[in-house]
Design a protein around this motif. Structure first.
Motif, PDB file in Angstrom:
ATOM      1  N   LEU A   1       0.814  -0.900   0.085  1.00 27.61           N
ATOM      2  CA  LEU A   1       0.001   0.233   0.344  1.00 27.61           C
ATOM      3  C   LEU A   1       1.197   1.218   0.273  1.00 27.61           C
ATOM      4  O   LEU A   1       2.041   1.339   0.801  1.00 27.61           O
ATOM      5  N   ARG A   2       0.782   2.243  -0.991  1.00 28.66           N
ATOM      6  CA  ARG A   2       1.133   3.054  -0.695  1.00 28.66           C
ATOM      7  C   ARG A   2       0.490   4.589  -0.580  1.00 28.66           C
ATOM      8  O   ARG A   2       0.832   5.388  -1.185  1.00 28.66           O
ATOM      9  N   GLU A   3      -0.693   4.366  -0.156  1.00 25.31           N
ATOM     10  CA  GLU A   3      -1.274   5.923   0.178  1.00 25.31           C
ATOM     11  C   GLU A   3      -2.182   4.952   1.332  1.00 25.31           C
ATOM     12  O   GLU A   3      -2.719   4.147   1.243  1.00 25.31           O
ATOM     13  N   ILE A   4      -1.821   5.703   2.531  1.00 25.89           N
ATOM     14  CA  ILE A   4      -2.391   5.334   4.074  1.00 25.89           C
ATOM     15  C   ILE A   4      -2.579   6.557   4.904  1.00 25.89           C
ATOM     16  O   ILE A   4      -2.297   7.431   5.097  1.00 25.89           O
ATOM     17  N   GLU A   5      -4.422   6.798   4.875  1.00 30.32           N
ATOM     18  CA  GLU A   5      -4.730   7.788   5.816  1.00 30.32           C
ATOM     19  C   GLU A   5      -4.184   7.016   7.339  1.00 30.32           C
ATOM     20  O   GLU A   5      -4.988   6.355   7.285  1.00 30.32           O
ATOM     21  N   VAL A   6      -3.617   7.483   8.083  1.00 34.30           N
ATOM     22  CA  VAL A   6      -2.999   6.967   9.531  1.00 34.30           C
ATOM     23  C   VAL A   6      -3.815   7.542  10.700  1.00 34.30           C
ATOM     24  O   VAL A   6      -3.797   7.148  11.777  1.00 34.30           O
ATOM     25  N   GLY A   7      -4.268   8.730  10.569  1.00 31.67           N
ATOM     26  CA  GLY A   7      -5.219   9.599  11.574  1.00 31.67           C
ATOM     27  C   GLY A   7      -6.097  10.490  11.293  1.00 31.67           C
ATOM     28  O   GLY A   7      -6.210  11.485   9.865  1.00 31.67           O
ATOM     29  N   SER A   8      -6.686  11.226  12.478  1.00 31.06           N
ATOM     30  CA  SER A   8      -7.173  12.488  11.936  1.00 31.06           C
ATOM     31  C   SER A   8      -7.090  13.050  13.223  1.00 31.06           C
ATOM     32  O   SER A   8      -6.853  12.736  14.541  1.00 31.06           O
ATOM     33  N   PHE A   9      -6.289  14.440  13.079  1.00 33.57           N
ATOM     34  CA  PHE A   9      -6.802  15.756  13.880  1.00 33.57           C
ATOM     35  C   PHE A   9      -7.629  16.478  14.547  1.00 33.57           C
ATOM     36  O   PHE A   9      -8.108  17.280  13.817  1.00 33.57           O
ATOM     37  N   VAL A  10      -8.017  15.668  15.144  1.00 36.41           N
ATOM     38  CA  VAL A  10      -9.135  16.532  16.259  1.00 36.41           C
ATOM     39  C   VAL A  10      -9.216  16.429  17.592  1.00 36.41           C
ATOM     40  O   VAL A  10      -7.762  15.578  18.471  1.00 36.41           O
ATOM     41  N   PRO A  11      -9.496  17.340  18.345  1.00 36.80           N
ATOM     42  CA  PRO A  11      -9.573  17.240  20.021  1.00 36.80           C
ATOM     43  C   PRO A  11      -9.568  15.380  20.985  1.00 36.80           C
ATOM     44  O   PRO A  11     -10.171  15.584  20.334  1.00 36.80           O
ATOM     45  N   PRO A  12      -8.706  15.228  21.257  1.00 38.46           N
ATOM     46  CA  PRO A  12      -8.834  13.898  21.589  1.00 38.46           C
ATOM     47  C   PRO A  12      -9.450  13.674  23.064  1.00 38.46           C
ATOM     48  O   PRO A  12     -10.278  12.756  23.534  1.00 38.46           O
ATOM     49  N   ARG A  13     -10.450  15.228  23.496  1.00 32.84           N
ATOM     50  CA  ARG A  13     -11.446  14.423  24.380  1.00 32.84           C
ATOM     51  C   ARG A  13     -12.901  14.116  23.292  1.00 32.84           C
ATOM     52  O   ARG A  13     -13.310  13.124  24.210  1.00 32.84           O
ATOM     53  N   LEU A  14     -12.659  13.956  22.621  1.00 32.54           N
ATOM     54  CA  LEU A  14     -13.688  13.970  21.389  1.00 32.54           C
ATOM     55  C   LEU A  14     -13.100  12.505  20.804  1.00 32.54           C
ATOM     56  O   LEU A  14     -14.201  11.805  20.466  1.00 32.54           O
ATOM     57  N   MET A  15     -11.987  11.871  20.762  1.00 35.18           N
ATOM     58  CA  MET A  15     -11.391  10.454  19.873  1.00 35.18           C
ATOM     59  C   MET A  15     -10.638  10.663  20.663  1.00 35.18           C
ATOM     60  O   MET A  15      -9.970  11.052  20.013  1.00 35.18           O
ATOM     61  N   PRO A  16     -10.486   9.821  21.722  1.00 38.02           N
ATOM     62  CA  PRO A  16      -9.048   9.471  22.514  1.00 38.02           C
ATOM     63  C   PRO A  16      -8.584   8.746  21.538  1.00 38.02           C
ATOM     64  O   PRO A  16      -7.279   8.803  21.627  1.00 38.02           O
ATOM     65  N   GLN A  17      -8.978   7.783  20.612  1.00 35.21           N
ATOM     66  CA  GLN A  17      -9.239   6.790  20.273  1.00 35.21           C
ATOM     67  C   GLN A  17      -7.256   7.434  18.622  1.00 35.21           C
ATOM     68  O   GLN A  17      -6.684   6.836  18.077  1.00 35.21           O
ATOM     69  N   MET A  18      -8.097   8.696  18.878  1.00 32.20           N
ATOM     70  CA  MET A  18      -6.965   9.263  17.894  1.00 32.20           C
ATOM     71  C   MET A  18      -5.870  10.651  18.347  1.00 32.20           C
ATOM     72  O   MET A  18      -5.124  11.074  17.617  1.00 32.20           O
TER      73      MET A  18
END
Ligand code: ZN
Length: 306
Positions: A40-57
């Protein structure tokens, strides 16, 4: 030789943010390494959102920096606003993707902004990119482009109008997402044809869901009209809770199988791709993984050039 299609893996972002559990950072590293090893040569690795809304990221910057150690891999992150974009650019991403919902109701529920206010956000992020990291690409992904669970039908004119507005605001490309799994192949063909007629080389990728079993059919319809970048999620991670047994995102393994079996090259080795399910499973114990090809196994005599 350049593969015929680009498979963009979105599991570490789209998949991980739709499951309850949080994958440990080290497990994300192992999973991403296995995805890269599969080709795979293109990977969406995460989102930059407030950690309190999305601790997974919460570890997005760290995951970006790890992914950047793989040469030749385009590292993507999702950003809903300028603040997220600034953090992603500082972490060193190659490309930003901004979700712009074509459904008024979905847009207000999701980001508390109207679709047109989101176009202004795109413009703001473009200015930020130009100032901080001019080489970074920006894609505006039009979500709920094929229908919305909150408002029902989404007018096709509105989808195209927003795509064009995002590119006019400076986005390098605009793709279409079937966020709610409501698309059908005739609609996919019609909308992507219009998108290409309006945007030419700025027309972006197809992000399809398999909620009603039409994920691959919709990808094939998009391929037929000239789309060459397809999003997939390993194991269909991010299964739709409203449709038991159906995955949310198109399963990358099935997508690669379809194209390779047709003689359309992806650059992805299917055996190694299926092996990448192991670190995913280890990092998210108990989470259901989907995929017809992994269940059935490779057909007798399967051969691939990669
Ligand atoms: Zn998705």
């Amino acid at each position: 030789m350049k593969p015929d299609v680009l498979i963009s893996e979105v599991g570490p972002r789209d998949g991980l943010q739709s499951v309850k559990a949080t994958m440990a950072t080290a497990d994300k590293f192992r999973w991403i390494d296995a995805l890269v090893a599969a080709g795979l040569r293109e990977i969406e690795v995460g989102s930059f959102v407030p950690p309190r809304l999305m601790p997974q990221m919460a570890d997005a910057a760290e995951v970006v920096r790890h992914a950047l150690t793989h040469p030749g891999v385009t590292v993507l992150a999702l950003v809903p606003n300028a603040r997220g974009a600034e953090a992603a650019l500082k972490a060193g991403v190659h490309k930003l993707t901004i979700p712009v919902s074509a459904s008024h109701a979905h847009s207000l529920a999701n980001v508390r902004q109207t679709p047109d206010e989101m176009v202004e956000v795109v413009r703001e992020i473009v200015r930020l990119r130009d100032a901080l990291a001019p080489g970074v690409g920006i894609e505006a992904g039009i979500s709920t482009a094929f229908g919305c669970t909150l408002q029902g039908e989404v007018p096709e004119d509105e989808v195209i109008r927003l795509s064009v507005a995002c590119v006019a605001a400076g986005a390098d490309e605009s793709g279409l997402s079937d966020t709610t799994g409501m698309a059908n192949p005739a609609q996919v063909r019609r909308l992507f044809k219009r998108l290409q007629a309006e945007l030419g080389q700025h027309a972006g990728s197809a992000h399809m869901h398999n909620t009603r079993g039409l994920g691959l059919a919709n990808c094939l319809a998009a391929w037929d009209v000239g789309v060459r970048t397809f999003d997939g999620s390993l194991g269909g991670l991010g299964g739709c809770p409203h449709a038991p047994g159906a995955s949310g995102n198109v399963v990358t393994e099935d997508l690669v199988f379809m194209f390779e079996a047709m003689g359309v090259t992806t650059g992805v080795n299917l055996e190694k791709l299926m092996a990448a399910r192991e670190p995913l499973r280890a990092g998210l114990p108990g989470e259901p993984l989907y995929g017809m090809t992994p269940e059935a196994g490779l057909p007798l005599g399967w051969k691939q050039g990669v």
